[in-house]
Design a protein around this motif. Structure first.
Motif, PDB file in Angstrom:
ATOM      1  N   TYR A 115       0.807  -1.224   0.000  1.00 44.65           N
ATOM      2  CA  TYR A 115       0.000   0.000   0.000  1.00 44.65           C
ATOM      3  C   TYR A 115       0.840   1.275   0.000  1.00 44.65           C
ATOM      4  O   TYR A 115       0.673   2.155  -0.849  1.00 44.65           O
ATOM      5  CB  TYR A 115      -0.946  -0.009   1.201  1.00 44.65           C
ATOM      6  N   ALA A 116       1.777   1.387   0.927  1.00 45.70           N
ATOM      7  CA  ALA A 116       2.502   2.649   1.081  1.00 45.70           C
ATOM      8  C   ALA A 116       3.540   2.878  -0.013  1.00 45.70           C
ATOM      9  O   ALA A 116       4.028   4.002  -0.168  1.00 45.70           O
ATOM     10  CB  ALA A 116       3.185   2.692   2.452  1.00 45.70           C
ATOM     11  N   ASP A 159      11.210   3.961   8.478  1.00 48.59           N
ATOM     12  CA  ASP A 159      10.503   5.098   9.077  1.00 48.59           C
ATOM     13  C   ASP A 159       9.240   5.446   8.292  1.00 48.59           C
ATOM     14  O   ASP A 159       8.203   5.791   8.886  1.00 48.59           O
ATOM     15  CB  ASP A 159      11.439   6.312   9.132  1.00 48.59           C
ATOM     16  N   THR A 160       9.304   5.335   6.960  1.00 53.42           N
ATOM     17  CA  THR A 160       8.139   5.628   6.110  1.00 53.42           C
ATOM     18  C   THR A 160       7.008   4.647   6.385  1.00 53.42           C
ATOM     19  O   THR A 160       5.842   5.042   6.567  1.00 53.42           O
ATOM     20  CB  THR A 160       8.537   5.574   4.625  1.00 53.42           C
ATOM     21  N   LEU A 161       7.352   3.349   6.416  1.00 54.83           N
ATOM     22  CA  LEU A 161       6.318   2.335   6.645  1.00 54.83           C
ATOM     23  C   LEU A 161       5.775   2.416   8.065  1.00 54.83           C
ATOM     24  O   LEU A 161       4.574   2.222   8.289  1.00 54.83           O
ATOM     25  CB  LEU A 161       6.886   0.943   6.363  1.00 54.83           C
ATOM     26  N   LYS A 221       5.365   4.997   9.811  1.00 50.03           N
ATOM     27  CA  LYS A 221       4.480   6.153   9.916  1.00 50.03           C
ATOM     28  C   LYS A 221       3.193   5.986   9.107  1.00 50.03           C
ATOM     29  O   LYS A 221       2.094   6.282   9.590  1.00 50.03           O
ATOM     30  CB  LYS A 221       5.226   7.407   9.446  1.00 50.03           C
ATOM     31  N   TYR A 222       3.323   5.482   7.867  1.00 47.73           N
ATOM     32  CA  TYR A 222       2.181   5.486   6.965  1.00 47.73           C
ATOM     33  C   TYR A 222       1.524   4.119   6.762  1.00 47.73           C
ATOM     34  O   TYR A 222       0.382   4.043   6.314  1.00 47.73           O
ATOM     35  CB  TYR A 222       2.610   6.030   5.591  1.00 47.73           C
ATOM     36  N   ASP A 223       2.240   3.033   7.061  1.00 47.76           N
ATOM     37  CA  ASP A 223       1.674   1.691   6.817  1.00 47.76           C
ATOM     38  C   ASP A 223       2.260   0.703   7.821  1.00 47.76           C
ATOM     39  O   ASP A 223       2.958  -0.243   7.452  1.00 47.76           O
ATOM     40  CB  ASP A 223       2.000   1.265   5.379  1.00 47.76           C
ATOM     41  N   PRO A 224       1.984   0.890   9.131  1.00 51.10           N
ATOM     42  CA  PRO A 224       2.620   0.047  10.161  1.00 51.10           C
ATOM     43  C   PRO A 224       2.252  -1.426  10.066  1.00 51.10           C
ATOM     44  O   PRO A 224       2.947  -2.270  10.639  1.00 51.10           O
ATOM     45  CB  PRO A 224       2.127   0.658  11.475  1.00 51.10           C
ATOM     46  N   HIS A 256       2.164  -3.023   7.185  1.00 52.84           N
ATOM     47  CA  HIS A 256       2.743  -3.489   5.920  1.00 52.84           C
ATOM     48  C   HIS A 256       3.373  -4.870   6.125  1.00 52.84           C
ATOM     49  O   HIS A 256       3.874  -5.180   7.206  1.00 52.84           O
ATOM     50  CB  HIS A 256       3.794  -2.472   5.449  1.00 52.84           C
TER      51      HIS A 256
END
Length: 800
Positions: A436-437, A713-715, A717-720, A722
Motif C-alpha cells: 500500500y505505502a 521510518d516511512t512504513l 508512519k504510513y503503513d505500520p 505493511h
C-alpha cells in the motif's frame, strides 16, 4: 532394489571393500520418493547417497542432468566432486561430474545450462539462480534425484527454507524426482523427514549403526579455568602438548575473534615451531584454500578454526579435535567430534576446554548428552515470508505463472505446508506493487497480471533480481589487503570496526598482526607488523547461545546431592552456593537480591541463553525504571542476568508476568535499532532493498542502512501493518532477541519464583561481576547520582 552393476562391484572387490549395511539399504530404497539417511561421520554417507545414481547411470547411460547434489558449503561441493571423480574414472563409467558455485566461471555456468553434466554439485543459492532462467524446464526435465548433504546445517536457517522452495520448483518441472537427505546429527529424524518430503508423500528414514562410542573428555588441566570471560588462553600449554602427541588436531572456537586471539597466543608459545594454521569465514578465499591444501597434504599439525570446518570435508589425517569453550549445542559438539578419525568404526577422539568456571558444568553436561546421543534442537516455526517473497520473484524471472499453481506448489514443502492463502496473496501483492505505502513508486512495481498469468512488468528486472538472490546476509564488511600494487588479500573486517581505526592502529587477521594505513576505495590497506599486542578485529561470526537442551541438563545436575563427575574446585563452588543461598531448580525461577558497593543488586537465573538473558535485562531494567527502582546497568550470560541500581527489589513477581514482558519488549523494540537492523535483513531477502546493482559497485553498509532506515521510518508512519513490518516484528522476536526462550522460561516456572534477600554477593553471582559487556541504563537513577555528586561538590566549595 537397484542392482550394483559389474564395474562398481568389481571396483569394490579389487580393493577388498564391502558395502556397509546402510549403503546397501540405500540401493534397496532407491525408488522411494524421499529418503533420509542418518549415518555417523566417516560412515560413507555421501557414497551411500550417490550409489543409486552411479548404478542407474552405469546400467542405462543417459544424456542430461540425472542427479543434483546440494551442500551448504562451496568447498564441500568441490571436495565431493574430487572424491567422486576418482572412483568413477577407475570404474570406467562415462559419467560427467561438475560443480557449480559462486566461484564457477561465467562461461562454464553458461555451458552447464546448455549442456548439463550427469551429476551437478551446487549450493542452495546457485540452485535458486538456476531455477530462475527461462530454460530451467529444459535443463531439469530429466532430473531423477536430488541429494541434500549435511541437511541438518541447512534446516536450521533460511538457506534451508530457500532450498525446499527450490525443491518444490524442481518437483514441478520433474514430477518423478526423488529426494535424498544425508546427515550425521539429526535430533528428530521424523521432523527432518517431513521437511524433506514432497507432501503428501512419505519420507523413508534409515538410521545407520552409529559405530563405536567416541572418546570424549575434558582436557586434563592442572589449573582451574578463570571465573569469567572466554577464549581458553589459560590452557595454551596443555593444548600445545596435546598437538605434539597427535598427527593432526583441529582446535575449534565458537567465534572468529576468539580463534584469532587463541591462534596468536598459541603461536607466541609455539617454541617447537610446529606448523599451525588458522581457518575461518572472514579470511580471504586464497588464505583459506592455502590452509586447506596444506591440510590435505598433511603438512599441518593443527588448525585453529571455527564453524567453517564443521561440515564433512575430508581434511586428511585428523586424529584429535579440541573444543575451546563450551560447545553451547550438543549437535555442534557431535559434528565437530566427527572430524577426528573420519573413518567408519574408528572412534573419534575429542577434548573439551572450558573457557571459564561455569563452562566446566556446561561442558560436562554436553559430554553426557553426546555420549547418550541426546541431541538438541528447537522446533522450527513456519516458513519465513521474506524467503517466500524472494521465491515468487525468482519464479517470475523464469516466465509467466499462475498464482493458484504456485501456491499449490509451495504448499508441498515442509515449512510451508500450512501456509495460508491470505499470507501467500500478501507476498504476491508485495512482489507486484511493494504494498500500500509503496505502490506509487515505479521501482517496486515489478509484476503484472496478463491473461490470467503473473509476469515481470519489465523483463530487464530479471537481471537485478538474480543479482540479489540469497538469504545469507553479510554484515557490512570491508576487504583487507596489504598496501601496494597487487597487495595480497587477507580477508574482511566489519565496517564498524574499520571506522574506529586511525593510521598506526594494529589488529589481528589471519593470525598475523597488521598496521592500518588507510582506507582506499572501500578497502582497508595495511602493512605487516611484528607487535605483540594488537587491537582485535570484531569479526561477524555468530555468538552462540546455550541450547535449551543443555540448560535443562545443567538444571538437572543441580538437583544431585554431590557432583563426583565435576572437578573438585567446581563441585566445591556449587556446594558453597547451595550452603549460602540455593541452586537454581527446573520449574522454578531463582532470584537473588543483595547489596554491594552501595548498590542494590538483583540476579535472575533464567538459563534462557545469552540473547534471551540480554533481552531480559533490557526489559526488566525498563520496568524497574517505571517502578522507581532507579536501575543503573546490567550484564548477561547464558545462565543469568545481573542488574544493579539504587533501590532494592522487594517483590519480583510483577516483573515476570508474561503479558507485561511481551508488552515491555514491543515498547523497547519500537524505538530500538534492533528493529531497523532486522528490517534491513528481511527487506533485502524479500527484494525490497538491493545490495547488488548492474554495472555498479556494491552498496556500502552505510548506504544500505540509510536507504533501509528511510523505508522503515516511512512504513512505520504510513503503513505500520505493511507485510515487511509484520515480518520484521516476527523475526526480531524470534531471532535477534530470542524472546521465545523468555516465553519458554516463563511457562516453565509458571510464577514459581524463589526470591532470596541476602546480605552479600553469592558464589554463583560473583563471576557475573567480572563479565565484559556491561550495559549502562540511562534514566532517573543516573540523574539522581549526578544530582547527589553535584550537591557534594557544592558542599565542598562552601556553596551549599
Amino acid at each position: 532394489m537397484t542392482q550394483l552393476p559389474d564395474p562398481i562391484s568389481q571396483w569394490f572387490s579389487t580393493r577388498g571393500w564391502s558395502l556397509h549395511p546402510h549403503q546397501l539399504a540405500m540401493l534397496e530404497v532407491a525408488s522411494e520418493p524421499a529418503t533420509l539417511l542418518v549415518a555417523p561421520t566417516g560412515g560413507g554417507k555421501t557414497m551411500a547417497g550417490f550409489l543409486p545414481t552411479l548404478a542407474e547411470l552405469a546400467s542405462a547411460p543417459s544424456e542430461g542432468l540425472h542427479t543434483l547434489y546440494v551442500s551448504p558449503l562451496k568447498a564441500l561441493a568441490a571436495d565431493i566432486r574430487r572424491n567422486l571423480e576418482t572412483p568413477v574414472a577407475e570404474m570406467g563409467l562415462p559419467i560427467r561430474i561438475e560443480d557449480r558455485t559462486g566461484d564457477t566461471s561465467y562461461t562454464r555456468k553458461k555451458r552447464q545450462r546448455a549442456d548439463p553434466p550427469h551429476i551437478l554439485l551446487t549450493t542452495p543459492e546457485s540452485l535458486a539462480l538456476l531455477t530462475s532462467y527461462e530454460d530451467a524446464p529444459r535443463m531439469f526435465a530429466g532430473l531423477q534425484r536430488v541429494i541434500v548433504d549435511e541437511i541438518h546445517a541447512l534446516a536450521e536457517s533460511k538457506r534451508g527454507d530457500q532450498l525446499i522452495l527450490a525443491l518444490s520448483r524442481l518437483q514441478a518441472m520433474a514430477p518423478g524426482l526423488r529426494r535424498v537427505g544425508l546427515s550425521a546429527t539429526v535430533e528428530d529424524p521424523g521432523a527432518m523427514a517431513r521437511g524433506l518430503a514432497c507432501h503428501p508423500d512419505p519420507c523413508r528414514v534409515l538410521v545407520a549403526d552409529p559405530g563405536p562410542a567416541p572418546d570424549i573428555a575434558m582436557l586434563d588441566l592442572p589449573e582451574p579455568p578463570p571465573w569469567a570471560g572466554g577464549g581458553g588462553r589459560y590452557a595454551i600449554a596443555e593444548v600445545l602438548e596435546a598437538v605434539r602427541q597427535h598427527r593432526t588436531t583441529l582446535i575449534f572456537h565458537n567465534t572468529r575473534a576468539q580463534a584469532e586471539l587463541f591462534f596468536h597466543a598459541l603461536w607466541l608459545q609455539n617454541d617447537d615451531d610446529l606448523p599451525i594454521g588458522i581457518h575461518h569465514g572472514s579470511l580471504a578465499r586464497e588464505q583459506r584454500e592455502k590452509v586447506e591444501a596444506a591440510m590435505v597434504r598433511g603438512e599441518l599439525r593443527a588448525i585453529v578454526c571455527t564453524g567453517s570446518l564443521d561440515l564433512g570435508i575430508d581434511w586428511g589425517d585428523v586424529d584429535l579435535v579440541i573444543q575451546i569453550g563450551a560447545p553451547k549445542n550438543v549437535k555442534r559438539l557431535v559434528q565437530r567430534i566427527g572430524r577426528a578419525n573420519h573413518r567408519y568404526n574408528a572412534p573419534s577422539k575429542a577434548r573439551l576446554v572450558p573457557a571459564n568456571r561455569f563452562e566446566v558444568v556446561e561442558c560436562i553436561a554436553a559430554l553426557q548428552a553426546a555420549q547418550e546421543n541426546d541431541l538438541d534442537g528447537d522446533l522450527k516455526g513456519p516458513g519465513p515470508l521474506d524467503v517466500l517473497c524472494q521465491h515468487i520473484l525468482i519464479r517470475a524471472c523464469a516466465g509467466p505463472f499462475e498464482a493458484d499453481a504456485l501456491f499449490a506448489e509451495v504448499r508441498t514443502v515442509g515449512a510451508y505446508a500450512d501456509l495460508a492463502r491470505a499470507a501467500f496473496d500478501d507476498c504476491l501483492e508485495f512482489c507486484a506493487t511493494g504494498g500500500y505505502a509503496l505502490r506509487a513508486y515505479d521501482r517496486w512495481q515489478r509484476l503484472l497480471m496478463q491473461g490470467g498469468l503473473w509476469q515481470l512488468r519489465d523483463p530487464r528486472a530479471a537481471q537485478r533480481i538474480r543479482m540479489n538472490i540469497g538469504t545469507i546476509m553479510d554484515t557490512d564488511t570491508l576487504k583487507v589487503r596489504i598496501k601496494g600494487r597487487g597487495g595480497a588479500p587477507l580477508g574482511e573486517v566489519e565496517e564498524g570496526f574499520a571506522a574506529t581505526l586511525t593510521p598506526g592502529d594494529t589488529f589481528l587477521i589471519g593470525g598475523q598482526i597488521v598496521r592500518y594505513e588507510n582506507l582506499r576505495e572501500m578497502t582497508v590497506e595495511v602493512t605487516r607488523r611484528a607487535d605483540r599486542e594488537p587491537k582485535i578485529a570484531t569479526f561477524m561470526g555468530t555468538k552462540f547461545a546455550t541450547s535449551t537442551e543443555l540448560s535443562h541438563r545443567i538444571l538437572g545436575m543441580f538437583r544431585q546431592p554431590s557432583w563426583p563427575e565435576l572437578p573438585d574446585h567446581t563441585a566445591r563452588w556449587l556446594a558453597l552456593q547451595r550452603e549460602v543461598s540455593r541452586l537454581p531448580e527446573e520449574g522454578r525461577l531463582l532470584i537473588e537480591s543483595f547489596p554491594r558497593d552501595g548498590r542494590a543488586h538483583t540476579c535472575v537465573y533464567g538459563f534462557a541463553g545469552r540473547n534471551a538473558q540480554q533481552t531480559l535485562g533490557l526489559i526488566l531494567t525498563k520496568r524497574m525504571e517505571e517502578m522507581g527502582l532507579h536501575p543503573l546497568g546490567f550484564v548477561a550470560t547464558d545462565y543469568a542476568t545481573l542488574i544493579w541500581g539504587l533501590e532494592p527489589l522487594s517483590d519480583p513477581a510483577p516483573l515476570f508476568d508474561i503479558a507485561a514482558l511481551r508488552a515491555g519488549l514491543e515498547t523497547w523494540l519500537a524505538g530500538n535499532a534492533v528493529m531497523k537492523r532486522t528490517f534491513k535483513t528481511s527487506a533485502t531477502i524479500a527484494g525490497l532493498i538491493e545490495r547488488n546493482l548492474p554495472n555498479a559497485q556494491r552498496k556500502s553498509g552505510r548506504q544500505a542502512t540509510f536507504s533501509s532506515d528511510i523505508l522503515y521510518d516511512t512504513l512505520l508512519k504510513y503503513d505500520p501493518d505493511h507485510l515487511m513490518m509484520r515480518i520484521t516484528r516476527t523475526e526480531a522476536m524470534r531471532g535477534l532477541v530470542d524472546f521465545g526462550r523468555i516465553e519458554e522460561m516463563a511457562m516453565r516456572v509458571q510464577g514459581r519464583i524463589d526470591h532470596l534477600t541476602l546480605q552479600r554477593v553469592t558464589p554463583l553471582a560473583a563471576p557475573l561481576f567480572l563479565e565484559p559487556g556491561k550495559v549502562p541504563v540511562e534514566g532517573a537513577g543516573r540523574e539522581r547520582l549526578l544530582a547527589e555528586e553535584a550537591e557534594r561538590l557544592m558542599e565542598e566549595a562552601g556553596l551549599a
